[in-house]
Write a protein that holds these residues in place. Structure first.
Motif, PDB file in Angstrom:
ATOM      1  N   ALA A 137       0.831  -1.210   0.000  1.00 51.44           N
ATOM      2  CA  ALA A 137       0.000   0.000   0.000  1.00 51.44           C
ATOM      3  C   ALA A 137       0.862   1.255   0.000  1.00 51.44           C
ATOM      4  N   PHE A 189      -1.590  -4.187  -4.568  1.00 51.75           N
ATOM      5  CA  PHE A 189      -2.484  -3.111  -4.126  1.00 51.75           C
ATOM      6  C   PHE A 189      -3.036  -2.362  -5.319  1.00 51.75           C
ATOM      7  N   ASP A 225      -4.468   0.923  -5.946  1.00 56.29           N
ATOM      8  CA  ASP A 225      -4.639   2.203  -5.266  1.00 56.29           C
ATOM      9  C   ASP A 225      -5.862   2.959  -5.748  1.00 56.29           C
ATOM     10  N   GLY A 271      -8.612   1.185  -3.705  1.00 52.44           N
ATOM     11  CA  GLY A 271      -8.419   1.007  -2.269  1.00 52.44           C
ATOM     12  C   GLY A 271      -8.587  -0.448  -1.860  1.00 52.44           C
TER      13      GLY A 271
END
Length: 581
Positions: free
Chosen positions: A270, A294, A296, A299
């Motif tokens: 993250a 991850f 981004d 989320g």
């Protein structure tokens, strides 16, 4: 004593045979260990590489549509008209423009629906794909005391950006993700805008994609499972639940140490410390390889659980064990020399090839031209490495392609295909740097379509979209290949004219004004819409930011608007030259 007597009384042949057998055993034991170490190391490394590439593959397979919806929702939340409406909901004109903007974007959403909450009043607005609530989009007022409104206040507390929440309708057997994007200005939350996306197809294409020994899932920042092939594992309504009540991926692991390790891996990816991390963990009493990436933009974490033994069958290496025994027996008389040369040295080549595979070189594992078992093993390793390399190349190409599409989507207006505000800001910054190096200058032209609101009112928003596209097609031929065009607002465009003077800038601006007014725009239904535009232009000073240069061009536009529209005004760093078309 009897063994010593037998050894003393035995002949040389028997002694040699015993010594050969003992030496054979002494060599066979470490050789077997080395072989198993190479096999295990190869299986683990290939499994790890496969897990990492699987993460990248799952990251973009099927996610393009979801990321598009998130990008579109972010665009709506940042739209100046929406921000102004959320700041002053009671202003009838701002409210009218804000709701019109929501209706415009509703047609672009896949779900053809939207919902919005104005924080100051708590008013909840909604319209669906059938336009059921066209005359009554204000549905109710949210309250922190109402259980059904907890989702809004918990989302509001999360702060800026977009937050996703997964829900499943058991009656319809449909899984949806709700995209909630915060409307804010200067750090103050003004409200929320969002839409829903059906995840059913996404789950079929990604989560339920049939791969032996591979299980893909998606979890949120707290580890709550958002997408899984088993709906019973999914934590629906995550935003409204307490942390202790959530169904998290950590509950699927057997050992506390693995839970802590997974949490640390999630934190690292993250933060951007690594694109993908993987580790062996215990799940349901079985050792599996867990990979984490991850997303981004969403989320979410993309988690892949792999049963390495199911993917890479260790029985494939069984012939090698038999080969080693056969070689040792066949060369018993010359065991020390031939064993080293025919087995250990050649296996060392394989080990070096494995080392190259670990370093990412899939061209060759070992150099073997023979046709014995070790040579076939080497070629099998070569084929495996080539297969992994080919798969890696395909996955990397897909990642590059998806990345390029996402970058284009992030920098271009979805309706007109010209740059959006973000893309134009980057283009202006590049041009300013180039102009400063070369000692040249660039200029800006802001184009505001006259009385465009009447087009939407008289002909409808679909006709308004056709007019916007047609105006862009008329303006682009007037630009050079190195100039740029962007959509600045609802009916405003901004042009970046490279390497120009105030005179050449005025020529281009007047040409564009003439192109827009020269003939009515013919809609798809045959109706003709006359169109003119007001243009404000300004030369950009070397020290100008985009805001500074655009403000001067906007001042010229203001003068044209108040002077009767359909004209051009050029700002030459303070001196206004007015030219009416």
């Amino acid at each position: 004593m009897s063994l010593l007597t037998a050894w003393t009384n035995s002949g040389l042949k028997a002694r040699v045979l015993v010594l050969v057998l003992a030496t054979l055993v002494a060599i066979a034991v470490p050789a077997s260990g080395i072989f198993l170490w190479i096999v295990n190391g190869t299986v683990v490394k290939l499994g790890t590489l496969f897990a990492e590439k699987q993460i990248l593959f799952d990251r973009y397979r099927g996610l393009e549509a979801l990321m598009r919806e998130v990008s579109l929702a972010e665009t709506v939340a940042r739209a100046p008209v929406i921000v102004e409406w959320a700041q002053d909901e009671t202003d009838p004109e701002k409210a009218k423009r804000g709701l019109a903007e929501l209706e415009h974007y509703r047609l672009s959403f896949t779900d053809r629906s939207y919902f919005a909450v104005v924080d100051k009043s708590g008013h909840y607005y909604f319209n669906d794909k059938d336009n059921t609530y066209e005359r009554n989009r204000l549905r109710y007022t949210v309250s922190p005391d109402a259980p059904q409104d907890v989702w809004y206040f918990k989302t509001r507390a999360l702060g800026k950006g977009c937050h996703l929440n997964v829900n499943r309708d058991e009656v319809l057997s449909v899984t949806k993700v709700w995209i909630n994007c915060i409307i804010q200005k200067d750090g103050k939350v003004l409200g929320l805008i969002g839409t829903g996306v059906d995840l059913t197809q996404f789950i079929k294409e990604v989560v339920e994609f049939p791969q032996t020994g591979v299980q893909s899932m998606f979890v949120d920042l707290q580890g709550a499972v958002q997408a899984h092939r088993d709906p019973r594992v999914v934590d629906f309504h995550s935003l409204t639940k307490d942390a202790t009540a959530k169904k998290t991926i950590f509950r699927l692991l057997d050992e506390e140490g693995d839970r802590k390790a997974l949490a640390e891996m999630m934190q690292r990816v993250a933060k951007g410390e690594a694109l993908v991390l993987s580790r062996f963990m215990q799940m349901d009493g079985h050792e599996v390889l867990v990979g984490v990436g991850f997303l981004d933009r969403l989320g979410w974490f993309n988690v892949t659980v792999m049963d390495v033994d199911a993917i890479i069958d260790r029985k494939l290496f069984a012939p090698i064990a038999g080969l080693m025994v056969a070689i040792l027996v066949a060369v018993a008389g010359l065991m020390t020399f031939l064993f080293k040369r025919k087995v250990l040295d050649r296996l060392a080549w394989v080990e070096q090839g494995v080392t190259r595979v670990r370093a990412g070189d899939f061209t060759a594992v070992a150099k073997e031209d023979g046709n014995d078992e070790i040579a076939r093993l080497s070629r099998a390793f070569n084929e495996m490495a080539q297969a992994v390399g080919d798969n890696t190349g395909r996955l990397e190409a897909m990642v590059r392609e998806r990345t390029q599409k996402l970058e284009e989507l992030a920098q271009h207006d979805p309706l007109t295909s010209v740059l959006n505000r973000r893309g134009f800001e980057e283009a202006f910054a590049r041009e300013q740097n180039r102009a400063q190096r070369n000692g040249t200058a660039c200029g800006l032209i802001i184009v505001d379509l006259d009385r465009f609101k009447l087009v939407n009112d008289d002909y409808g928003h679909r006709a308004g979209d056709e007019v916007l596209v047609a105006c862009v097609r008329r303006m682009l031929p007037a630009l050079r290949s190195y100039d740029a065009c962007a959509r600045w607002g609802g009916d405003e465009f901004i042009l970046l004219i490279s390497d120009c003077t105030a005179r050449s800038l005025a020529v281009i601006a007047n040409k564009i004004a003439a192109l827009l007014r020269e003939a009515p725009i013919v809609l798809s239904d045959g109706q003709a819409v006359p169109m003119t535009a007001s243009l404000g232009a300004a030369m950009a000073l070397p020290e100008d930011s985009l805001t500074d240069a655009a403000a001067r061009a906007d001042a010229g536009l203001y003068r044209v608007k108040h002077g009767g529209r359909d004209g051009v005004a050029i700002d030459e760093t303070g001196a206004m030259l007015r030219q009416v078309g």
